[in-house]
Structure formats: C-alpha cells, structure tokens
Design a protein around this motif. Structure first.
Motif, mmCIF file in Angstrom:
data_model
loop_
_atom_site.group_PDB
_atom_site.id
_atom_site.type_symbol
_atom_site.label_atom_id
_atom_site.label_comp_id
_atom_site.label_asym_id
_atom_site.label_seq_id
_atom_site.Cartn_x
_atom_site.Cartn_y
_atom_site.Cartn_z
ATOM 1 N N ILE A 1 4.243 8.012 1.580
ATOM 2 C CA ILE A 1 2.849 7.754 2.025
ATOM 3 C C ILE A 1 1.781 7.768 0.953
ATOM 4 O O ILE A 1 2.095 8.566 -0.104
ATOM 5 C CB ILE A 1 2.469 8.629 3.261
ATOM 6 C CG1 ILE A 1 0.890 8.333 3.634
ATOM 7 C CG2 ILE A 1 2.379 10.103 2.858
ATOM 8 C CD1 ILE A 1 0.505 8.916 4.803
ATOM 9 N N SER A 2 0.756 6.784 0.660
ATOM 10 C CA SER A 2 -0.144 6.864 -0.390
ATOM 11 C C SER A 2 -1.413 7.337 0.531
ATOM 12 O O SER A 2 -1.971 6.895 1.332
ATOM 13 C CB SER A 2 -0.441 5.732 -1.007
ATOM 14 O OG SER A 2 0.744 4.981 -1.542
ATOM 15 N N ILE A 3 -2.266 8.244 -0.019
ATOM 16 C CA ILE A 3 -3.465 8.726 0.379
ATOM 17 C C ILE A 3 -4.451 8.887 -0.556
ATOM 18 O O ILE A 3 -4.368 9.404 -1.446
ATOM 19 C CB ILE A 3 -3.338 9.927 1.095
ATOM 20 C CG1 ILE A 3 -2.264 10.059 2.164
ATOM 21 C CG2 ILE A 3 -4.622 10.536 1.641
ATOM 22 C CD1 ILE A 3 -1.957 11.785 2.813
ATOM 23 N N ASN B 1 -8.335 9.039 -1.430
ATOM 24 C CA ASN B 1 -9.567 9.437 -0.895
ATOM 25 C C ASN B 1 -10.964 9.128 -1.306
ATOM 26 O O ASN B 1 -11.083 8.639 -2.537
ATOM 27 C CB ASN B 1 -9.613 11.152 -1.117
ATOM 28 C CG ASN B 1 -8.414 11.699 -0.436
ATOM 29 O OD1 ASN B 1 -8.406 11.620 0.762
ATOM 30 N ND2 ASN B 1 -7.604 12.696 -1.163
ATOM 31 N N LYS C 1 -11.218 6.500 13.290
ATOM 32 C CA LYS C 1 -9.867 6.069 12.785
ATOM 33 C C LYS C 1 -9.913 4.464 12.949
ATOM 34 O O LYS C 1 -10.216 4.301 14.040
ATOM 35 C CB LYS C 1 -8.420 6.751 13.486
ATOM 36 C CG LYS C 1 -7.185 6.128 13.194
ATOM 37 C CD LYS C 1 -6.169 6.905 13.935
ATOM 38 C CE LYS C 1 -4.914 6.278 13.877
ATOM 39 N NZ LYS C 1 -4.155 6.744 14.741
ATOM 40 N N GLU D 1 -6.893 1.065 12.172
ATOM 41 C CA GLU D 1 -5.433 1.094 11.919
ATOM 42 C C GLU D 1 -5.176 -0.514 11.718
ATOM 43 O O GLU D 1 -5.707 -1.162 12.583
ATOM 44 C CB GLU D 1 -4.374 1.624 12.716
ATOM 45 C CG GLU D 1 -3.132 1.641 12.238
ATOM 46 C CD GLU D 1 -2.150 2.481 13.218
ATOM 47 O OE1 GLU D 1 -2.504 3.194 14.144
ATOM 48 O OE2 GLU D 1 -1.056 2.630 13.031
ATOM 49 N N ARG E 1 0.174 -1.380 8.020
ATOM 50 C CA ARG E 1 0.561 -0.086 7.226
ATOM 51 C C ARG E 1 -0.565 0.411 6.762
ATOM 52 O O ARG E 1 -0.345 1.431 6.213
ATOM 53 C CB ARG E 1 1.426 -0.397 5.976
ATOM 54 C CG ARG E 1 2.625 -1.211 6.270
ATOM 55 C CD ARG E 1 3.731 -1.627 5.074
ATOM 56 N NE ARG E 1 2.764 -2.438 4.200
ATOM 57 C CZ ARG E 1 2.424 -2.225 3.205
ATOM 58 N NH1 ARG E 1 2.514 -0.937 2.446
ATOM 59 N NH2 ARG E 1 1.780 -3.264 2.323
ATOM 60 N N THR F 1 -4.261 2.485 7.232
ATOM 61 C CA THR F 1 -5.188 3.389 8.391
ATOM 62 C C THR F 1 -6.176 3.848 7.383
ATOM 63 O O THR F 1 -6.001 4.754 6.455
ATOM 64 C CB THR F 1 -4.463 4.404 9.062
ATOM 65 O OG1 THR F 1 -3.147 3.566 9.643
ATOM 66 C CG2 THR F 1 -5.228 5.131 10.139
ATOM 67 N N SER G 1 -10.651 8.334 4.168
ATOM 68 C CA SER G 1 -9.297 8.410 3.565
ATOM 69 C C SER G 1 -8.450 7.199 3.903
ATOM 70 O O SER G 1 -8.736 6.807 5.021
ATOM 71 C CB SER G 1 -8.358 9.612 3.578
ATOM 72 O OG SER G 1 -8.064 9.778 4.974
ATOM 73 N N HIS H 1 -4.864 5.658 4.181
ATOM 74 C CA HIS H 1 -3.366 5.890 4.228
ATOM 75 C C HIS H 1 -2.453 4.635 4.182
ATOM 76 O O HIS H 1 -3.049 3.816 4.886
ATOM 77 C CB HIS H 1 -2.882 6.722 5.523
ATOM 78 C CG HIS H 1 -3.459 8.262 5.493
ATOM 79 N ND1 HIS H 1 -3.040 9.241 6.136
ATOM 80 C CD2 HIS H 1 -4.621 8.649 5.086
ATOM 81 C CE1 HIS H 1 -3.682 10.260 5.873
ATOM 82 N NE2 HIS H 1 -4.824 10.102 5.305
ATOM 83 N N VAL I 1 1.387 3.474 4.755
ATOM 84 C CA VAL I 1 2.660 3.879 4.916
ATOM 85 C C VAL I 1 3.528 2.732 5.635
ATOM 86 O O VAL I 1 2.964 2.245 6.434
ATOM 87 C CB VAL I 1 2.513 5.188 5.755
ATOM 88 C CG1 VAL I 1 1.783 4.911 7.050
ATOM 89 C CG2 VAL I 1 4.168 5.809 6.435
ATOM 90 N N SER J 1 4.634 3.097 1.557
ATOM 91 C CA SER J 1 4.028 2.424 0.339
ATOM 92 C C SER J 1 5.106 1.414 -0.285
ATOM 93 O O SER J 1 6.441 1.778 -0.335
ATOM 94 C CB SER J 1 3.548 3.399 -0.797
ATOM 95 O OG SER J 1 2.646 4.159 -0.219
#
Lengths: 113, 113
Positions: free
Chosen positions: B18-20, B22, B56, B58, B61, B63, B74, B76, B78, B80
């Motif tokens: 997962i890439s997060i 911010n 949220k 979405e 991939r 979100t 943020s 996300h 996923v 990646s």
C-alpha cells in the motif's frame, strides 16, 4: 478531441527578450489557467480566466500578462524575460471553477539565459 | 503561507504494498479536494476527488480519505504498481466563488518492483 495544447513545447530566450505562449482547448471550457512548476515548489498559479474577455491574477503574476480574446485560447506573455522565469509552464482548462477538474496541457519548458 | 501542505517530498514503496500519500490544509473554507498525478514531461492528470460532505471516496485501487477535524486527507493506492510511480499533487478549493484550486508541492512516489 485534442484537449489542451500548448505552443511551443520548448523555448530558449535571452534576458530581456519577449515571447508569447499559446494555449488552446477544444472542450468549450469557460475557465483557463496558467501555472508554472519549479523544483520543490509545486504548481503555482500565474493568471487565470473565468470566461472570454476576463483575466485575473493568481499567486505569482508579476512579469507576466495574459489575454483571453477567444474562449478557446489563453495567451501568456513575457514582456522582458528574466532568468527567474526559467520554468515549466502548464496551461489548464475546466468547465467551471472549484469542483470541476482541470485538464492540463503537456507543458512548455522555457529557459531564460 | 502554504495553505495546502504535502510534507513528504518523496515516498518509496514495494510493488504490491500500500502507498499512502498525505496532505494537510489550513484553510477551513476548503471543502473540495482533488488529487492529480504527474509523469515526467507530461501535464498533471486528474486522479480522484472528494467533497467535504464525505469522508471517503474510492475508485478502483485509489481511495481518498478526508478528516475534516484534523484538516487532513490521504490517498491510498493498493496494491501499488510500478506504473504508479509519479508525482502526486493534492489540491483544494472552497466550493463557492471563483477562487481557483490551491496545489500542494507534490510527493514523488516510487514503486519498486
């Protein structure tokens, strides 16, 4: 649809020279924008337009002028180029403001020596 | 004074993880937020957005999460993928008037195979 196009793609200027960057969009968008991108500085708004015949200043307008004589075109002028104006310039357009996504052109890389 | 802050200039993630990314903002009038993705030598492209009435959103991939009380959002990704390697810009605007988007400085994501 070509989307947003920018002319030229690259340009080298000497200090004090002038030039005009052309942005054209074929999506019938009301809003158009000029940004510059510098390393570590993100996208900074130079000028924008909310409709044909209108222009407004953005975050970094000094040294630049713009015109929106036709809805589909937005011109960015540099009257007397300075090395500090070396940057990548992006044009964008959107149907409306705020909640409408902006569509960007491919950019113009300008070097002022 | 930066109204939209992306405090991490770069991020490296293994493929499949997962890439997060911010983003923090200071202006309480902002109520619409967008993420843009930019590959080298291309203009930014719109990725995903969220209105302040949601927490949220979405899209496949991708979100985006919004925490209004913390003035934080943020992105996300996923899982990646190497093709996700790009610079990601967070942008915000108030949902009224003609005020243009305000962009953060961007985060460079590298997804390592």
């Amino acid at each position: 649809n070509a989307g947003v196009t920018q002319t030229p793609k690259f340009r080298v200027l000497k200090t004090g020279q002038s030039m005009t960057l052309l942005c054209a969009q074929d999506m019938n968008h009301e809003y158009m924008y000029w940004y510059r991108q510098d390393p570590g500085m993100g996208l900074r708004l130079i000028h924008y337009s909310v409709g044909e015949g209108t222009t407004a200043k953005g975050e970094v307008p000094d040294g630049y002028n713009v015109s929106r004589l036709k809805k589909q075109n937005f011109l960015l002028g540099l009257e007397s180029a300075a090395p500090s104006q070396t940057s990548v310039y992006f044009c964008a357009s959107s149907y409306g403001g705020q909640a409408y996504e902006q569509y960007f052109g491919p950019g113009t890389r300008l070097t002022v020596t | 004074d930066q109204q939209v802050k992306q405090n991490s200039p770069s991020l490296s993630v293994q493929e499949g993880r997962i890439s997060i990314l911010n983003c923090d903002y200071t202006n309480s009038m902002f109520d619409y937020f967008l993420w843009y993705k930019k590959y080298p030598a291309e203009g930014p492209t719109f990725l995903i957005s969220i209105s302040s009435i949601k927490d949220k959103n979405e899209d496949g991939r991708f979100t985006v999460f919004l925490n209004k009380s913390a003035k934080h959002l943020s992105l996300h990704i996923v899982p990646s993928q190497p093709g996700d390697s790009a610079v990601y810009f967070c942008a915000a605007s108030p949902n009224s008037g003609n005020t243009p988007l305000v962009f953060g400085k961007g985060t460079r994501l590298s997804v390592i195979a």
